[in-house]
Scaffold this motif. Structure first.
Motif, PDB file in Angstrom:
ATOM      1  N   ASP A  63       0.803  -1.168  -0.076  1.00 19.39           N
ATOM      2  CA  ASP A  63      -0.096  -0.009   0.050  1.00 19.39           C
ATOM      3  C   ASP A  63       0.754   1.154   0.035  1.00 19.39           C
ATOM      4  O   ASP A  63       0.577   2.395  -0.707  1.00 19.39           O
ATOM      5  CB  ASP A  63      -0.986  -0.076   1.271  1.00 19.39           C
ATOM      6  N   LEU A  64       1.985   1.127   0.825  1.00 16.07           N
ATOM      7  CA  LEU A  64       2.902   2.492   0.814  1.00 16.07           C
ATOM      8  C   LEU A  64       3.576   2.664  -0.732  1.00 16.07           C
ATOM      9  O   LEU A  64       3.791   3.659  -1.208  1.00 16.07           O
ATOM     10  CB  LEU A  64       3.950   2.250   1.783  1.00 16.07           C
ATOM     11  N   ASN A  73       0.962   4.131  -2.975  1.00 13.90           N
ATOM     12  CA  ASN A  73       0.725   5.486  -2.505  1.00 13.90           C
ATOM     13  C   ASN A  73       1.721   6.252  -3.240  1.00 13.90           C
ATOM     14  O   ASN A  73       1.690   7.607  -3.782  1.00 13.90           O
ATOM     15  CB  ASN A  73       0.484   5.604  -0.956  1.00 13.90           C
ATOM     16  N   SER A 113       3.943   9.570   2.846  1.00 14.08           N
ATOM     17  CA  SER A 113       3.255   8.738   4.104  1.00 14.08           C
ATOM     18  C   SER A 113       4.665   8.361   4.659  1.00 14.08           C
ATOM     19  O   SER A 113       4.085   7.360   5.634  1.00 14.08           O
ATOM     20  CB  SER A 113       2.132   7.877   3.516  1.00 14.08           C
ATOM     21  N   ASN A 123      -0.135   6.588   6.969  1.00 12.53           N
ATOM     22  CA  ASN A 123       0.486   5.444   6.487  1.00 12.53           C
ATOM     23  C   ASN A 123      -0.152   4.278   6.836  1.00 12.53           C
ATOM     24  O   ASN A 123       0.227   3.602   7.572  1.00 12.53           O
ATOM     25  CB  ASN A 123       2.219   5.368   6.927  1.00 12.53           C
ATOM     26  N   ASN A 140      -3.501   5.241   2.376  1.00 15.37           N
ATOM     27  CA  ASN A 140      -2.703   5.129   1.297  1.00 15.37           C
ATOM     28  C   ASN A 140      -3.235   4.703   0.180  1.00 15.37           C
ATOM     29  O   ASN A 140      -3.005   5.113  -0.844  1.00 15.37           O
ATOM     30  CB  ASN A 140      -1.609   3.975   1.935  1.00 15.37           C
TER      31      ASN A 140
END
Length: 567
Positions: free
Chosen positions: A104-105, A108, A121, A480, A485
């Protein structure tokens, strides 16, 4: 407020006005594909790129092909950046041995830098390897900025050309902007930053002994090269988590001033380039005048609010303005100016924490982004966003006074107006819809640090910054998480590309039109009346759309503060 503070602000504007035409002339040469002095050195490099990619730079594209080329280019870059971030732990250039990012990070961050948003994030120095900073992120700082300028060129050609089927070649535009504008400027800029004390090294860290005798690890890296394009390209992603408040990114008052100048430099120049492209430089100056009215109004409000400070603390005898969250080496005036510059442009750099501003002082940076970041705006994105408002303004003017809606020699008809409304509507739909969702769901409410209206402002600012492709954070929001995200990544993609495609359709439509010379029935678009109408249209649309959300956030926060209530 002080004389020195206002002198700094007026000096800043004065220097930029002096640089507007020289920068505009250089941009206009690139718009026309003319030879520049740098072609002697970089011409073979440019031709080598075209040959390797199998591209004919003289083969122009219609708006659909231009849009498809742009989308393919950015989608491929998104995938490559995602792969670099996920595989960071096994790739070289990682002296700290940092692991790869979570799915997910990584998503993003890849979307963030692809869209010129640079929302972070993560903490840069504790999350990203040198390779990820250089290959995954800094390259995007160049190419996303070049994409924005190329898109502005396409719209300029739409207004300037007559009965044409093409608006340029995307690949040639991006290559020329990168080679002949961004790269040489950044080399000079990076050398200035290195001389001012900004690190530029492939080393990961150095251990030092403090005055108290303790050991401290100071993180280093290729900072100056990223810092230069971060500002010139209105990107804003910091090498360090503290961004431009960190002494390794922004060590002195001089670097702080030069960074602000560099954020606005290309945006100012593009207004002159537009006027030159359509054969009337006064058109460009009129746009710049409208931008400056909005900019100086925002600076005045934020500076006055921060200089006045918190009335509750003032009653306790703690006066001197609101220095919370600000660097002592910059002070209130430079911090207030920096916050307005970066949010008037789509640059997420910060040298102070907006979350620590007074309620109304922090509202203006938020409102700047909500207006569509057209007050100079991001490189390219600001001017083409502003021209969408100009299309609406001339159409409204035509309805009010019964004159033909024409702008710079092109008749504005229902197709252009519908496309402009479609592009402008993307921002409020993404911001307000996702803010509402996050304000009621448990995963969204877990993010804000503060309760009450200030906590709501933290959520609102996050989606405003993401959809507006700004990237600055209000701070205080734990973003985060898979929830934030994911949603913020979607907001960034919508805010970038769902505006670009309708804008390119407008460029194609305008290019195909005949030139309509000004006559008695034309509405003048170069004088003070036109500037006032532009400012009014932008403020009315922004106010009607976002005033309810601002009332729930910073305005309610301000009213609570003057009643003596703190959250």
């Amino acid at each position: 407020m002080t004389f020195q503070g206002w002198f700094l602000i007026l000096l800043f504007v004065g220097i930029l006005l002096a640089l507007t035409k020289p920068m505009g002339l250089w941009l206009h040469a690139l718009l026309d594909g003319r030879r520049t002095p740098l072609h002697v050195v970089l011409g073979p490099v440019e031709r080598g790129f075209y040959k390797a990619a199998g591209i004919d730079p003289t083969a122009e594209q219609g708006w659909r092909r231009y849009a498809v080329s742009m989308l393919i280019f950015n989608t491929v870059l998104l995938g490559l950046t995602y792969a670099v971030l996920r595989l960071q732990g096994v790739l070289p250039g990682n002296p700290q041995g940092l692991p790869g990012l979570s799915p997910d990070l990584a998503f993003n961050t890849a979307v963030s830098f692809t869209t010129n948003t640079n929302w972070q994030s993560y903490g840069g120095e504790s999350t990203m390897s040198n390779l990820s900073q250089m290959l995954g992120l800094t390259i995007h700082n160049f190419l996303s900025a070049a994409t924005g300028i190329a898109l502005a060129f396409a719209l300029f050609r739409g207004f300037a050309r007559r009965e044409a089927a093409a608006i340029g070649n995307f690949w040639a535009d991006v290559t020329r902007v990168t080679l002949y504008l961004l790269l040489p400027l950044c080399i000079v800029y990076a050398l200035f930053l290195i001389g001012s004390g900004v690190p530029q090294t492939l080393a990961g860290a150095v251990d030092v002994q403090t005055l108290e005798g303790a050991r401290q690890t100071i993180l280093l890296g290729p900072v100056a090269s990223q810092e230069a394009i971060k500002m010139l390209g209105t990107n804003g992603g910091g090498f360090f988590n503290a961004n431009s408040a960190h002494p390794f990114e922004n060590p002195t008052a001089l670097t702080n001033f030069v960074q602000m100048l560099s954020i606005f430099l290309i945006g100012f120049g593009l207004t002159w380039t537009f006027g030159k492209a359509v054969g009337n430089p006064r058109q460009g100056w009129a746009i710049l005048a409208a931008m400056l009215v909005l900019f100086l109004a925002g600076v005045a409000i934020t500076y006055s609010q921060e200089a006045a400070g918190n009335p509750i603390l003032n009653q306790l005898g703690i006066t001197g303005g609101n220095m919370e969250g600000k660097e002592v080496r910059f002070g209130i005036a430079a911090s207030a100016l920096f916050s307005i510059v970066t949010t008037a442009a789509s640059c997420g750099a910060v040298n102070s924490m907006h979350d620590s501003f007074t309620a109304l002082g922090g509202m203006i940076p938020l409102f700047n982004i909500q207006l569509g970041e057209v007050v100079v705006g991001g490189v390219g994105a600001g001017i083409y966003g502003f021209l969408l408002f100009a299309i609406l303004a001339v159409f409204v003017a035509g309805l009010m006074v019964g004159r033909t809606p024409e702008y710079v020699g092109k008749k504005i008809e229902s197709r252009e107006v519908k496309l402009a409304v479609l592009a402008i509507a993307v921002l409020p739909l993404a911001i307000l819809g996702m803010t509402a969702l996050s304000s009621v769901l448990e995963a969204g409410l877990a993010g804000p640090l503060n309760a009450g209206p200030h906590g709501f402002s933290e959520i609102l600012y996050a989606y405003t910054s993401a959809a507006g492709n700004n990237g600055s954070a209000f701070a205080g929001l734990t973003a985060n998480t898979p929830f934030y995200n994911g949603l913020l990544g979607v907001a960034m993609w919508l805010g970038r590309f769902f505006v670009i495609v309708p804008m390119l359709a407008i460029a194609g439509s305008l290019a195909a039109k005949k030139y309509v010379p000004e006559g008695p029935g034309s509405f003048p678009t170069t004088g003070g009346l036109w500037v006032g109408l532009l400012v009014g249209i932008i403020l009315v649309l922004g106010g009607l759309t976002f005033l309810p959300s601002l009332a729930l956030g910073p305005i309610a926060d301000h009213l609570s503060m003057i009643r003596g209530q703190l959250f």
